[in-house]
Design an enzyme around this catalytic site. Sequence first.
Site, mmCIF file in Angstrom:
data_model
loop_
_atom_site.group_PDB
_atom_site.id
_atom_site.type_symbol
_atom_site.label_atom_id
_atom_site.label_comp_id
_atom_site.label_asym_id
_atom_site.label_seq_id
_atom_site.Cartn_x
_atom_site.Cartn_y
_atom_site.Cartn_z
ATOM 1 C CE LYS A 1 48.147 51.530 35.088
ATOM 2 N NZ LYS A 1 47.979 50.779 33.835
ATOM 3 C CG ASP B 1 46.425 47.115 35.363
ATOM 4 O OD1 ASP B 1 45.600 46.258 35.716
ATOM 5 O OD2 ASP B 1 46.104 48.178 34.799
ATOM 6 C CE LYS C 1 42.372 46.527 33.728
ATOM 7 N NZ LYS C 1 43.675 47.142 33.340
ATOM 8 C CG ASP D 1 43.014 31.341 32.361
ATOM 9 O OD1 ASP D 1 42.377 30.264 32.308
ATOM 10 O OD2 ASP D 1 43.858 31.664 31.513
ATOM 11 N N PRO E 1 40.801 28.992 38.023
ATOM 12 C CG PRO E 1 39.214 28.520 39.688
ATOM 13 C CD PRO E 1 39.462 28.386 38.209
ATOM 14 C CB THR F 1 35.971 53.279 33.004
ATOM 15 O OG1 THR F 1 37.289 53.137 32.470
ATOM 16 C CG2 THR F 1 36.019 53.287 34.508
ATOM 17 N NE ARG G 1 47.377 59.825 28.735
ATOM 18 C CZ ARG G 1 46.181 59.620 28.190
ATOM 19 N NH1 ARG G 1 45.983 59.894 26.916
ATOM 20 N NH2 ARG G 1 45.186 59.133 28.918
#
Length: 231
Positions: free
Chosen positions: A31, A58, A60, A63, A65, A118, A210
């Site tokens: 990732k 990743d 995210k 914006d 389309p 989260t 980690r």
Amino acid sequence: MAELIVALDVQSRAEAVEKVKAIGDSVGFYKIGLELFTAEGPDVVKAVKDLGKKVFLDLKFHDIPRTVERAVRSGGKLGVDLMTIHSVGAKAMIQAARMAADEFGPNGPKILAVTVLTSLDQADLADVGIVGRTPAEQVMAMAKFATENGAHGLVCSPKEVGALSKALKAGTLFITPGVRPAGSAVGDQKRVATPAEAVRDGATHLVVGRPILAAEDPVAAAKAIRAEMGM
Ligand code: C5P
């Protein structure tokens, strides 16, 4: 069979390449997130792909389309395998992302939707106008909304994956960070699950950072996690 993805949370291309080489054949998927991509750009994606690995980019996207469609197309051209969007970008944006991904055929990028970060609680949701739903209800509603509009899957916590995998159609991808091998350091993660629990609850991909990157022996750490996943 669930796949293991290592979060390449490092600051430079050189460090990324060094880590991927050191981990070797025990991990085939990495990732790349905002930190590394903002520092090094598409070159780091190419470097990891050139080492024969799959890439989860990743970033995210959220914006209009057209912009998201074009950004997904750029990711597809780089050979990216998984990409993230925010489900609150709404219907047309999710559909545009999927359309661009489909241009690359069955091996093109898969679109994953983020439902509720989260890091957000009920009060944060209220601040942005989401009232009358708990975070868990909002996760479920946005998961259904995103997959009905073309997302191939979701990024979700290992605590959510059980309910989501039961509620959504077969074939949906569930990518779960917050995974910690039994007995390992939790770090700043608050709601963790072991690899075995995440897979049992329906995760198709586990993201682990980690516990592998910071291990004295990253190869052994990756192998132990794969064993816990039943791989
Ligand atoms: O080092 P660790 O295993 O905690 O890394 C988990 C990775 O997954 C990090 O890149 C982190 O940003 C990401 N992530 C997370 N929790 C989320 C979403 C993403 O830990 N809810």
